[in-house]
Enzyme design. Structure first.
Site, PDB file in Angstrom:
ATOM      1  N   ASP A 155       0.833  -1.199   0.000  1.00  0.00           N
ATOM      2  CA  ASP A 155       0.000   0.000   0.000  1.00  0.00           C
ATOM      3  C   ASP A 155       0.878   1.263   0.000  1.00  0.00           C
ATOM      4  OD1 ASP A 155      -2.407   1.394   0.098  1.00  0.00           O
ATOM      5  OD2 ASP A 155      -3.233   0.169   1.715  1.00  0.00           O
ATOM      6  N   TRP A 189      -3.050   3.523  -5.778  1.00  0.00           N
ATOM      7  CA  TRP A 189      -4.337   4.124  -6.163  1.00  0.00           C
ATOM      8  C   TRP A 189      -4.290   4.931  -7.465  1.00  0.00           C
ATOM      9  CZ3 TRP A 189      -2.560   6.551  -1.270  1.00  0.00           C
ATOM     10  CH2 TRP A 189      -2.569   5.648  -0.207  1.00  0.00           C
ATOM     11  N   GLY A 190      -3.279   4.689  -8.294  1.00  0.00           N
ATOM     12  CA  GLY A 190      -3.179   5.435  -9.550  1.00  0.00           C
ATOM     13  C   GLY A 190      -2.618   6.828  -9.379  1.00  0.00           C
ATOM     14  N   ASP A 210     -10.152   3.406  -3.457  1.00  0.00           N
ATOM     15  CA  ASP A 210     -10.826   2.179  -3.013  1.00  0.00           C
ATOM     16  C   ASP A 210     -12.240   2.063  -3.570  1.00  0.00           C
ATOM     17  OD1 ASP A 210      -8.533   1.906  -1.596  1.00  0.00           O
ATOM     18  OD2 ASP A 210      -9.485   1.823   0.381  1.00  0.00           O
TER      19      ASP A 210
HETATM   20  C1  GLA Z   1      -5.956   1.260   1.447  1.00  0.00           C
HETATM   21  C2  GLA Z   1      -6.067   0.277   0.290  1.00  0.00           C
HETATM   22  C3  GLA Z   1      -7.185  -0.721   0.585  1.00  0.00           C
HETATM   23  C4  GLA Z   1      -6.891  -1.437   1.895  1.00  0.00           C
HETATM   24  C5  GLA Z   1      -6.722  -0.432   3.012  1.00  0.00           C
HETATM   25  C6  GLA Z   1      -6.236  -1.090   4.294  1.00  0.00           C
HETATM   26  O1  GLA Z   1      -7.087   2.084   1.537  1.00  0.00           O
HETATM   27  O2  GLA Z   1      -6.319   0.948  -0.914  1.00  0.00           O
HETATM   28  O3  GLA Z   1      -7.312  -1.659  -0.477  1.00  0.00           O
HETATM   29  O4  GLA Z   1      -5.736  -2.220   1.739  1.00  0.00           O
HETATM   30  O5  GLA Z   1      -5.776   0.568   2.670  1.00  0.00           O
HETATM   31  O6  GLA Z   1      -5.982  -0.175   5.296  1.00  0.00           O
END
Ligand code: GLA
Length: 389
Positions: A155, A189-190, A210
């Site tokens: 992440d 996340w791009g 997300d």
């Molecule tokens: C981010 C990621 C999610 C998930 C959460 C966990 O938001 O994009 O997919 O892994 O963290 O905290």
């Protein structure tokens, strides 16, 4: 969103990669994820409420429900399994929730014929404030390999001032040095255009924020991930985020559309529901082998939007290895309406056999075009096979 030319989608991945300036030697090339990864991840349904007991029960259900045999192979624990580092810096799992640590759990998952995945973060902390991998790349990669991890999602929280391509390349190299084949899932996340550097760094990269369990969020992620079809190829995939199928926020029609569109995009299929208690309807959606086959097609080309008029009536197309095309007729509107797929948009000449992949039925041979009434917030998923290639 703009319509991508279908010609682009028909070009071999190598040509597309060359167009991106990605010579094959520069791709991540760990030999993994030749088709989009499939599995299950704890986050969408369970959030931080993860434990060894839960993961074992999920692994059992993945085997007994048919999920594993349909291709969902990776069982991935997302955030919140980790609490601290020991004196040597090794990550420590929550001892109440994971009493024996992670290794025995990975062994258990493996004993069920499944692969085991885990989550970390490239920054100082994970998104839920647990220890991050920054500064511990070599040690964490080595630890994960020793535990028997087969898939790592990394992440991007608490990494504000860092350079994403540099940090992710650091962990890619650490994973390679660990000596264990490990699928590498990039999750920033791009934010730093990962479709430009992701193919040489990881096996998949998130293109979006997300997903939420709503029709609107699902379509947003579809539209964003659809902007970069040229980056996808065997071993390297755009990731519009995990599936919400079965989590209760959408209708079954909407969930069928969700899976159909992820298959058209050649997206990773990572289920995010409670597979222990899924309804027969959810099971039928997730286990539709004909739709899964579209996603997993060996050509490895990401499908594209080929027509939209009016904008809420869309035709999506993904070319397949046998010369047929997967076609989704998507009704984003609120009333049932007929949607037409023209053969010229699909680059088909002459007659073609049309098969409905949700009804599991051949609908006949059609010339020129195929038209069907599609319910609102739904997609018809077809396989169109030209009589002559
Ligand atoms: C981010 C990621 C999610 C998930 C959460 C966990 O938001 O994009 O997919 O892994 O963290 O905290």
């Amino acid at each position: 969103m703009s319509i991508r030319t279908p010609l682009l989608a028909l070009l071999p991945a190598g040509v597309l990669a060359a167009g991106l300036g990605l010579s094959s030697t520069r791709l991540v090339d760990n030999g993994l994820a030749r088709t989009p990864p499939m599995g299950w991840n704890s986050w969408n349904h369970f959030g931080c409420d993860v434990s060894a007991q839960l993961i074992k029960e999920i692994a059992d259900s993945m085997a007994s429900s048919g999920m594993r045999d349909a291709g969902y192979r990776y069982v991935i624990i997302d955030d919140c399994w980790q609490v601290a580092r020991d004196a040597r810096g090794v990550l420590i799992a929550d001892t109440l929730r994971f009493p024996g640590g992670i290794k025995p759990l990975a062994d258990y998952v493996h004993s069920r014929g499944l692969k085991f995945g885990i989550y970390t973060d490239a920054g100082h902390q994970t998104c839920q404030g647990r220890p991050g991998t920054y500064g511990y790349e070599q040690l964490d990669a080595k630890t994960f390999a020793a535990w028997g991890v087969d898939y790592v999602k990394e992440d991007w929280c608490y990494a504000d001032s860092m350079d994403a391509p540099t940090q992710y390349a650091k962990f890619r190299d650490a994973l390679r040095r660990s000596g264990r084949p490990i699928v590498f899932s990039i999750c920033e996340w791009g934010s730093a255009a990962p479709w430009t550097w992701g193919p040489r760094t990881g096996n998949l990269w998130r293109t979006t924020t997300d997903i939420e369990d709503t029709w609107g969020s699902m379509l947003d992620n579809l539209d964003i991930s659809a902007q970069h079809p040229e980056a996808a190829r065997p071993g390297a995939w755009n990731d519009p985020d995990m599936l919400e199928v079965g989590n209760g926020g959408m209708t079954d029609d909407e969930y069928r559309a969700h899976l159909s569109l992820w298959a058209i995009l050649a997206a990773p299929l990572i289920a995010g529901n409670d597979v222990r208690t899924m309804t027969p309807a959810t099971r039928d959606i997730l286990l539709n082998k004909e739709v899964i086959a579209v996603d997993q097609d060996s050509l490895g080309v990401q499908g594209t939007l080929v027509s939209e008029h009016p904008p809420e009536h869309q035709v999506w197309m993904k070319p397949l290895a046998d010369g047929s095309r997967a076609v989704a007729l998507l009704n984003r509107g609120t009333a049932p309406d007929s949607i037409a797929a023209s053969w010229w948009r699909l680059r088909i000449r002459g007659p073609a056999v049309v098969r409905d992949l949700w009804a599991h039925a051949d609908l006949g041979t059609f010339t020129g075009r195929f038209v069907a009434v599609v319910p609102p917030h739904a997609a018809l998923m077809l396989r169109v096979t030209p009589a002559k290639p």
